[in-house]
Design an enzyme around this catalytic site. Structure first.
Site, short mmCIF file in Angstrom:
data_model
loop_
_atom_site.label_atom_id
_atom_site.label_comp_id
_atom_site.label_asym_id
_atom_site.label_seq_id
_atom_site.Cartn_x
_atom_site.Cartn_y
_atom_site.Cartn_z
N GLU A 1 43.61 34.35 43.22
CA GLU A 1 43.49 33.14 44.05
C GLU A 1 42.04 33.03 44.48
O GLU A 1 41.50 33.96 45.08
CB GLU A 1 44.42 33.24 45.26
CG GLU A 1 44.78 31.92 45.89
CD GLU A 1 45.93 32.04 46.87
OE1 GLU A 1 45.74 31.67 48.05
OE2 GLU A 1 47.00 32.52 46.46
N GLU B 1 50.52 38.08 48.37
CA GLU B 1 50.06 38.40 49.72
C GLU B 1 51.15 39.11 50.53
O GLU B 1 51.55 38.65 51.61
CB GLU B 1 49.55 37.14 50.43
CG GLU B 1 48.37 36.52 49.68
CD GLU B 1 47.73 35.34 50.41
OE1 GLU B 1 48.30 34.89 51.42
OE2 GLU B 1 46.67 34.87 49.97
#
Length: 770
Positions: free
Chosen positions: A443, A365
């Site tokens: 994820e 991220e």
């Protein structure tokens, strides 16, 4: 320096987990532990160790190696400053040769400052990984520079072998390197030798050789066959240094159409993301507990483990190699600055011989993905190239949570296999616009629940006063979704390599949804652990564990929920679910059939906290659901395959708590001071049924050759200490972790008592380490 009043302890060690919880909103994501600049009195720790070096070691190289210390470290030996390391996850080493007193006592001092963290989650504090004192000849193998690579053919494997020898002596030496390849039984199955070379004083040389291995046993998740290469440096026929490198033979292929294949067999990645802490021990996870965690994940069909979000401890990779678990190895800092590249170099050189590793992740991220004007793609290109230089055998990936921005600003295109977080509804668009891409769900889900807790009615989201979340597995934060959503899109797009669920185990910190994500919601004390795991912080499976097992495992199974203690709700319809991989499941209440339900034929509109649909509901086919008017007794599920019963599960209405019951995971542990036994504590009625509403306080007395390492119960909203001789049961259960005493063989006696209940005892035996 008088350290006589200091506390003796064994490494690895995490002092943060021992600290009391503090009601401080700013510490919520870190588990309400008092660490940081506002807590200087508990954010700095000192370690000291006296050790002897024999006079005969003069002339050898003496090196201290740290597998990981959190976070900013200063090392001193005999009053001399040796060095500093300020990355909490990177291994590092210092050569102590010039500072050692030979034939005398030496003192090493380590100052650890945990005031600054790397992440937004609980990270621990202290020397939380192993420390090694290594003594070698002045002519020795350079650490992390020996590699074994293989190319597998139909009836053989070609090995490419390399090593680097460094000469820290005062004169030039002529040396050669030999390799002996051993199978799992220790039998030599191949040998190789590199030509002799002259190595200048303070110089180094590379050695290369090849070997053929006939009819080698391949490494896979089902048969994790391992080999070892014993690498020896010789001068004039005399061994000067040697090391043992474990490796495996396997072929790995990533393909946009066929997906991921291991040894020619297509495999769907069924992975979990996991932080590096566990109940009671925090970040200092003993080796035995690492093995326990990998085994627990494999039991329900998990075949891959994502390091979230930092390089792993070497012992976790060893467990993955030995047990057959694929690994997604991730760095902490995504940057092509000197520090970032140095961390990558340590990561890849240390880990590249492990057969379990299939992917290198350059980061998670990354903020640059959201800024098209930023030049994050340059970092991504440089880091991918760096990995290819150091290890050309594995592809790179990165976890992007802004899928569209990561594509627009070219970051996604600069890794070999783009990874996307929480984006199942966009797989079709991504694959259509980039047909040559191979993608993976890095994820997924982030469903939240508390083990053994069920709320009525089932709602998309509520904020209960208990700070417990219903285990019907229907609640997720607004940026995520429940497992059924990902199952649907993974089935629809088989070319997606698979998924890494957030998370396998609960972890300390990030108590979403009770900790406000970016302060959108108020913090609720004392919710101090995550609810994401389908295994709780104590290692007990939640219901969701079995939902994944029903999709990820071929072994016949059925799991029934909820519990069947609903006093005061007689006659009220209770939602009953069965998770199973069988063709049909039949439900019985007190011997009466309530009907069969076939797999995938029973569509149920499930309320979920998700952005997938505007209504906040999702039609699922992955659960069998009955509405059952409550009456006490026995609820039983029978799973059928080809009309034959293949699995059974049942829940019974429990009576009043009557006794404590102990069950150790094994009877014998090693007397090395590190080995553990995990003792499950249950509150049962007089008939041996689990009391699912029990919260009795249980006291423990451990005597003999063991001690209490930690206690827990999986409750994410309690401030009970992890280091104690007592623990409340949560949903009728608690965990006692017992550690052996170093060098003490014999028996460990465990006694558990609770007021008003009959006590129970258990015994363990400690034996000398292998």
């Amino acid at each position: 320096f008088d350290d006589s009043k200091w506390r003796p302890l064994n490494l690895p060690h995490d002092w943060a987990v021992e600290l009391p919880f503090v009601n401080d909103k700013q510490q919520a994501s870190h588990g309400f532990k008092p660490l940081g600049r506002r807590y200087p009195e508990t954010s700095i720790g000192w370690y000291r160790r006296d050790f002897d070096i024999p006079a005969g070691d003069l002339g050898k190289r003496i090196v201290v190696e740290f597998d990981g210390v959190f976070r900013d470290v200063l090392v001193f030996v005999n009053g001399c400053f040796i060095g500093r390391n300020n990355h909490g996850y990177a291994p590092f080493r210092f050569d102590l040769t010039d500072f050692i007193a030979y034939g005398a006592k030496n003192t090493i001092v380590v100052r650890v400052d945990a005031s600054f963290g790397d992440g937004w989650f609980y990270e621990g504090a202290g020397i939380y990984r192993h420390v090694w004192l290594t003594k070698t000849d002045a002519l020795n193998l350079e650490p992390w520079e020996s590699t074994v690579r293989s190319v597998v053919h139909s009836d053989s494997a070609a090995l490419t072998l390399s090593a680097i020898v460094q000469n820290r002596g005062k004169k030039s030496e002529s040396a050669k390197v030999t390799w002996q390849i051993l199978d799992a039984s220790g039998k030599a199955v191949a040998t190789a030798e590199a030509p002799e070379q002259q190595i200048a004083a303070d110089g180094k040389a590379e050695f290369h050789a090849g070997a053929d291995l006939a009819n080698g046993a391949l490494w896979s998740v089902d048969e994790p066959n391992l080999y070892a290469a014993v690498i020896t440096v010789e001068t004039a026929g005399k061994p000067r240094d040697a090391e043992r490198v474990t490796f495996g033979l396997r072929t790995v292929v990533f393909d946009a159409e066929k997906g991921f294949s291991l040894n020619g067999k297509t495999i769907k990645i069924q992975g979990t993301c996991n932080h590096q802490d566990h109940a009671g021990v925090g970040a200092a996870i003993p080796d035995a507990l690492l093995e326990f965690r990998v085994k627990k994940l494999k039991e329900f069909g998990c075949n891959a483990y994502r390091m979230s979000h930092n390089p792993p401890t070497p012992e976790l990779l060893n467990a993955a190699d030995e047990l057959g678990m694929l690994v997604f190895d991730e760095t902490r800092m995504m940057s092509s600055n000197p520090e970032g590249l140095a961390q990558l170099e340590n990561l890849v050189r240390r880990d590249r011989n492990h057969p379990s590793i299939i992917l290198w992740s350059i980061g998670n991220e990354i903020p640059e993905q959201d800024h098209p004007e930023a030049q994050g793609w340059r970092d991504a290109r440089r880091l991918t190239g760096f990995f290819h230089e150091e290890d050309p055998t594995r592809p790179t990936t990165s976890a992007f949570n802004s899928w569209d921005n990561a594509i627009k600003n070219k970051m996604a295109a600069e890794v070999d296999i783009p990874g996307f977080n929480y984006s199942p509804m966009h797989y079709e668009q991504i694959l259509k616009e980039h047909p040559d891409w191979t993608i993976v769900a890095t994820e997924t889900d982030s469903c939240v629940s508390s083990r053994g807790v069920y709320h009525l009615p089932i709602v998309a989201y509520e904020k209960p006063k208990s700070l417990q979340i219903s285990s019907y597995d229907t609640v997720a934060p607004d940026w995520a979704y429940c497992p059924d959503v990902e199952f649907t899109y993974q089935d629809k797009f088989p070319q997606v390599l698979g998924e890494f669920v957030w998370t396998g185990f609960d972890y300390i910190g990030e108590p979403t949804p009770f900790w406000g994500w970016q302060d959108k919601n108020p913090q609720d004390w004392p919710s101090r652990s995550s609810y994401f795991g389908f295994i709780d912080l104590a290692g007990f499976p939640k219901d969701r564990y079995y939902l994944y097992q029903s999709q990820w495992s071929a072994k016949p199974m059925v799991h029934l929920l909820p519990h069947w203690n609903w006093d005061g709700k007689e006659g009220q319809a209770i939602p009953v679910m069965a998770y199973s991989n069988a063709e049909e499941v039949e439900l019985f209440l007190n011997g009466k059939s309530l009907g069969k339900k076939a797999r995938f034929s029973d569509l149920w509109e499930m309320p979920v906290g998700t952005k997938v649909s505007e209504t906040g509901k999702f039609v699922t086919k992955y659960r069998r659901v009955w509405q059952v008017p409550y009456e006490p007794g026995i609820l039983k599920a029978v799973a059928y395959q080809n009309s034959k019963s293949v699995a059974v599960d049942e829940v019974r209405t429990a009576g009043a708590p009557a006794k404590v019951k102990l069950a150790a995971d094994r009877a014998v542990i090693q007397a090395d001071g590190d080995d553990l036994s995990f003792v499950t504590v249950r509150i049962e009625d007089q008939h041996g049924n689990l009391c699912p509403m029990a919260d009795n306080l249980v006291h423990f007395d451990v005597t003999g050759a063991g001690t209490i390492a930690a206690v827990d119960n999986g409750n994410a909203a309690t401030t009970e200490p992890f280091q104690a001789d007592h623990r409340k049961a949560f949903s009728g259960m608690a965990l006692l972790i017992v550690r052996s005493k170093a060098g003490e063989t014999g028996r460990i006696k465990i006694v558990a008592t609770s007021e008003g209940l009959s006590k129970d005892s258990a015994e363990l035996i400690t034996r000398r380490p292998k």
